[in-house]
Design a protein around this motif. Structure first.
Motif, PDB file in Angstrom:
ATOM      1  N   ASP A 148       0.777  -1.184   0.118  1.00  0.00           N
ATOM      2  CA  ASP A 148       0.046   0.017   0.101  1.00  0.00           C
ATOM      3  C   ASP A 148       1.161   1.049   0.210  1.00  0.00           C
ATOM      4  O   ASP A 148      -0.267   2.262  -0.679  1.00  0.00           O
ATOM      5  N   ALA A 149       2.248   1.128  -0.030  1.00  0.00           N
ATOM      6  CA  ALA A 149       2.920   2.163  -0.237  1.00  0.00           C
ATOM      7  C   ALA A 149       3.981   2.356  -0.855  1.00  0.00           C
ATOM      8  O   ALA A 149       4.305   4.052  -0.874  1.00  0.00           O
ATOM      9  N   VAL A 150       3.956   1.524  -1.534  1.00  0.00           N
ATOM     10  CA  VAL A 150       4.891   1.471  -3.022  1.00  0.00           C
ATOM     11  C   VAL A 150       4.335   2.867  -4.326  1.00  0.00           C
ATOM     12  O   VAL A 150       5.136   4.138  -4.483  1.00  0.00           O
ATOM     13  N   ALA A 151       3.088   2.975  -4.165  1.00  0.00           N
ATOM     14  CA  ALA A 151       2.560   3.980  -5.179  1.00  0.00           C
ATOM     15  C   ALA A 151       3.354   5.315  -4.338  1.00  0.00           C
ATOM     16  O   ALA A 151       3.628   6.574  -5.325  1.00  0.00           O
ATOM     17  N   ARG A 152       2.775   5.449  -3.223  1.00  0.00           N
ATOM     18  CA  ARG A 152       3.236   6.461  -2.600  1.00  0.00           C
ATOM     19  C   ARG A 152       4.563   7.161  -2.671  1.00  0.00           C
ATOM     20  O   ARG A 152       5.667   7.903  -3.045  1.00  0.00           O
ATOM     21  N   TYR A 193       0.459  -4.912 -14.083  1.00  0.00           N
ATOM     22  CA  TYR A 193       0.164  -3.399 -13.291  1.00  0.00           C
ATOM     23  C   TYR A 193       0.758  -2.278 -12.628  1.00  0.00           C
ATOM     24  O   TYR A 193       0.254  -1.486 -12.723  1.00  0.00           O
ATOM     25  N   TRP A 194       2.069  -2.402 -12.487  1.00  0.00           N
ATOM     26  CA  TRP A 194       2.692  -1.511 -11.216  1.00  0.00           C
ATOM     27  C   TRP A 194       3.320  -1.265 -12.832  1.00  0.00           C
ATOM     28  O   TRP A 194       3.933   0.343 -12.374  1.00  0.00           O
ATOM     29  N   ALA A 195       3.791  -1.937 -13.399  1.00  0.00           N
ATOM     30  CA  ALA A 195       4.407  -1.281 -14.982  1.00  0.00           C
ATOM     31  C   ALA A 195       3.577   0.466 -15.119  1.00  0.00           C
ATOM     32  O   ALA A 195       3.687   1.465 -15.499  1.00  0.00           O
TER      33      ALA A 195
END
Length: 83
Positions: A35-39, A59-61
């Motif tokens: 939950d903290a990766v995008a931030r 998805y993460w790409a």
């Protein structure tokens, strides 16, 4: 020093982030929960992000590309772990 390349190791709950500067010196080595990766990436300047092509990698790409980063998916046979 500014991060120019990041290797992102994807997992179920905890992701490993390994970043280097233009001289190849380690400037970021962090563990982040999903939950903290995008931030975390939203607060970084644009850089090249490499990750192993796996189930969640596409998805993460998309998420990281939307944040302005250049993302490259790497075939598993060409991925070597950082020690």
């Amino acid at each position: 020093m500014q991060v120019v390349r990041i290797g992102l190791d994807l997992a179920k709950y905890v992701f490993e982030v390994h970043g280097v500067d233009s001289h190849g010196q380690i400037v970021v080595r962090k563990t982040r929960r999903r939950d903290a990766v995008a931030r975390f990436f939203a607060n970084l300047p644009q850089c090249l992000v490499g990750m192993e092509a796996s189930n969640g990698a596409h998805y993460w790409a998309r998420v990281l590309s939307d944040l302005g980063h250049e993302v490259r998916l790497i075939s598993p046979q060409f991925v070597t772990p950082y020690g």
